[in-house]
Design a protein around this motif. Sequence first.
Motif, PDB file in Angstrom:
ATOM      1  N   GLU A   1       0.809  -1.217   0.000  1.00 44.40           N
ATOM      2  CA  GLU A   1       0.000   0.000   0.000  1.00 44.40           C
ATOM      3  C   GLU A   1       0.846   1.271   0.000  1.00 44.40           C
ATOM      4  OE1 GLU A   1      -3.112   0.050   2.950  1.00 44.40           O
ATOM      5  OE2 GLU A   1      -3.251  -2.148   2.917  1.00 44.40           O
ATOM      6  N   TYR A   2       2.028   1.212   0.621  1.00 48.61           N
ATOM      7  CA  TYR A   2       2.841   2.422   0.755  1.00 48.61           C
ATOM      8  C   TYR A   2       4.108   2.366  -0.085  1.00 48.61           C
ATOM      9  CZ  TYR A   2      -0.384   3.521   4.495  1.00 48.61           C
ATOM     10  OH  TYR A   2      -1.526   3.791   5.205  1.00 48.61           O
ATOM     11  N   GLY A   3       4.317   1.271  -0.802  1.00 48.18           N
ATOM     12  CA  GLY A   3       5.391   1.190  -1.787  1.00 48.18           C
ATOM     13  C   GLY A   3       6.801   1.129  -1.256  1.00 48.18           C
ATOM     14  N   LEU A   4       6.984   0.662  -0.023  1.00 51.47           N
ATOM     15  CA  LEU A   4       8.321   0.568   0.537  1.00 51.47           C
ATOM     16  C   LEU A   4       8.994  -0.744   0.143  1.00 51.47           C
ATOM     17  CD1 LEU A   4       7.989   1.927   4.185  1.00 51.47           C
ATOM     18  CD2 LEU A   4       9.119   3.018   2.253  1.00 51.47           C
ATOM     19  N   ASP A   5      10.251  -0.672  -0.205  1.00 45.01           N
ATOM     20  CA  ASP A   5      11.067  -1.869  -0.415  1.00 45.01           C
ATOM     21  C   ASP A   5      11.841  -2.103   0.870  1.00 45.01           C
ATOM     22  OD1 ASP A   5      12.653  -3.927  -1.213  1.00 45.01           O
ATOM     23  OD2 ASP A   5      13.891  -2.745  -2.601  1.00 45.01           O
ATOM     24  N   LEU A   6      11.363  -3.032   1.696  1.00 43.03           N
ATOM     25  CA  LEU A   6      11.956  -3.221   3.013  1.00 43.03           C
ATOM     26  C   LEU A   6      13.286  -3.966   2.958  1.00 43.03           C
ATOM     27  CD1 LEU A   6       8.738  -4.063   5.047  1.00 43.03           C
ATOM     28  CD2 LEU A   6       9.900  -1.866   4.833  1.00 43.03           C
ATOM     29  N   GLY A   7      13.475  -4.813   1.967  1.00 45.63           N
ATOM     30  CA  GLY A   7      14.747  -5.493   1.804  1.00 45.63           C
ATOM     31  C   GLY A   7      15.175  -6.307   3.008  1.00 45.63           C
ATOM     32  N   LEU A   8      14.239  -6.977   3.654  1.00 45.49           N
ATOM     33  CA  LEU A   8      14.562  -7.704   4.876  1.00 45.49           C
ATOM     34  C   LEU A   8      15.359  -8.975   4.613  1.00 45.49           C
ATOM     35  CD1 LEU A   8      11.216  -7.361   6.867  1.00 45.49           C
ATOM     36  CD2 LEU A   8      13.292  -5.991   7.062  1.00 45.49           C
ATOM     37  N   GLY A   9      15.234  -9.528   3.407  1.00 44.49           N
ATOM     38  CA  GLY A   9      15.894 -10.806   3.130  1.00 44.49           C
ATOM     39  C   GLY A   9      17.398 -10.742   3.222  1.00 44.49           C
ATOM     40  N   ASP A  10      17.987  -9.579   3.020  1.00 40.81           N
ATOM     41  CA  ASP A  10      19.436  -9.430   3.058  1.00 40.81           C
ATOM     42  C   ASP A  10      19.947  -8.999   4.434  1.00 40.81           C
ATOM     43  OD1 ASP A  10      19.624 -10.075   0.351  1.00 40.81           O
ATOM     44  OD2 ASP A  10      19.292  -7.989  -0.253  1.00 40.81           O
ATOM     45  N   THR A  11      19.045  -8.821   5.384  1.00 37.04           N
ATOM     46  CA  THR A  11      19.456  -8.336   6.699  1.00 37.04           C
ATOM     47  C   THR A  11      20.188  -9.429   7.473  1.00 37.04           C
ATOM     48  OG1 THR A  11      17.531  -6.869   6.782  1.00 37.04           O
ATOM     49  CG2 THR A  11      18.670  -7.299   8.861  1.00 37.04           C
ATOM     50  N   VAL A  12      21.380  -9.121   7.928  1.00 32.50           N
ATOM     51  CA  VAL A  12      22.143 -10.049   8.756  1.00 32.50           C
ATOM     52  C   VAL A  12      21.644  -9.929  10.197  1.00 32.50           C
ATOM     53  CG1 VAL A  12      24.426 -10.644   9.635  1.00 32.50           C
ATOM     54  CG2 VAL A  12      24.158  -9.853   7.271  1.00 32.50           C
ATOM     55  N   LEU A  13      21.285 -11.040  10.792  1.00 34.65           N
ATOM     56  CA  LEU A  13      20.650 -11.030  12.106  1.00 34.65           C
ATOM     57  C   LEU A  13      21.690 -10.980  13.227  1.00 34.65           C
ATOM     58  CD1 LEU A  13      17.720 -13.516  11.456  1.00 34.65           C
ATOM     59  CD2 LEU A  13      17.712 -11.016  11.381  1.00 34.65           C
ATOM     60  N   GLY A  14      22.484  -9.928  13.202  1.00 33.54           N
ATOM     61  CA  GLY A  14      23.436  -9.678  14.268  1.00 33.54           C
ATOM     62  C   GLY A  14      22.860  -8.697  15.269  1.00 33.54           C
ATOM     63  N   TYR A  15      23.736  -8.140  16.104  1.00 37.00           N
ATOM     64  CA  TYR A  15      23.279  -7.204  17.131  1.00 37.00           C
ATOM     65  C   TYR A  15      22.925  -5.836  16.576  1.00 37.00           C
ATOM     66  CZ  TYR A  15      24.319 -10.190  21.129  1.00 37.00           C
ATOM     67  OH  TYR A  15      24.314 -11.189  22.058  1.00 37.00           O
TER      68      TYR A  15
END
Length: 404
Positions: free
Chosen positions: A58-72
């Motif tokens: 609805e708001y057109g954001l590309d969150l790109g969460l798939g590339d986020t490294v789950l560090g601190y």
Amino acid sequence: MHGALQVAVSSGLYFGEAVAGLPRFCLERWQSLHETRARLLLSESGVEPLPLRALEEEYGLDLGLGDTVLGYGWTQGSPELREAIAGLYGGAGPGNVLATCGSAEANLLAVLALVRPGDTVVVDMPSYMQVWGLLQLRGARVIEAWRSPGEGWRLPVDRLVGLVEEHRPRAVFVTNPNNPTGSAAYERELEELAGAARRAGSVLVFDEVYRGLEHATGRRVPSIVEVAGLDAAVAVGGLSKVYGLPGLRVGWLVAGEETVERAWSVKDYTTIAVSVLSDRIASRVLGSPDVRAALEERARRIVRANLEALRRLLAEPGHRGLLEPYWPAAGAYLLAGVPWTRDTMGLAERLFQRRGVLVNPGECFMLPGTLRIGLGADPSRFPGMAAELLEALSSERDGRGGVG
């Protein structure tokens, strides 16, 4: 007193001490014990939360969460997030920002970083009560500055200025827009208070988590750091109330760099860092002016629609005299007097036990005889929810009770 409530109060669930010196947080404990079981949730102070997919679809954001490294992640917030937050405040830069786990942590850090045991502080009342409780634990000398319903719950600037001039407090804590009254203070009042605080050497600490939800006029409340300056003020904000993103648990503190450094040092003892997933999403939301503006307008649209629905319902002959509403200028809630009882905690407990309807009792704000009613639900559902609440109140007033 209703049986279930009597047990709760006598066992210290809402009042008394959580630990030595720290009062129980009545409002949060009330919510925690009831909200997951409520059939009709009219206790929230923010607007209807958004699903994650809405930000993309609805708001057109590309969150790109798939590339986020789950560090601190960054303990003070990522550079992108701090830059985006700084953009909300004129004159602020990333070094003036500390990202926190919700605005509640920002309030905690502000108290611990600024106030020492024995310090005199002034607190705007009524309020959310978190800061008030933390100041008790800190051992501060707390002076309460109460707003008056007869003055429309407006910020009592003359009273505050007088207290600042007389006591020269270490800090003055204000919620603007105010929770639970929905009153908002603007430039004239804030400049007058800032001048007095500057002369006294007092720091102004403003919880501004409802800034952006000024629905009566749409005129945005100025931040206290813009009025008083970054070295003389602290602003607290977050994504939970206006933006409909409470599940991210992202808040922030904006102040002079020395204050931010002290607060950051305290944060090393609390949550260490915001979740990297939350940091990424918050950076995208706050870094897009169009999305940010759209979410703020969504919040105002929801509350305006629900306020109008409630006005119509309260005007119906069968509902007159049930409540004495204090119509808010901001926020996603309404404070209302209940003219036929002072025991609004008992009333709220009966509404929940008999009907599954959850509202907040005024006792949690030191305002017995009132209820705080949430206005942030989906406008397609709110009129029906409000009608059920008013029917339940009518039954309680007339002694009919009933079980939903």
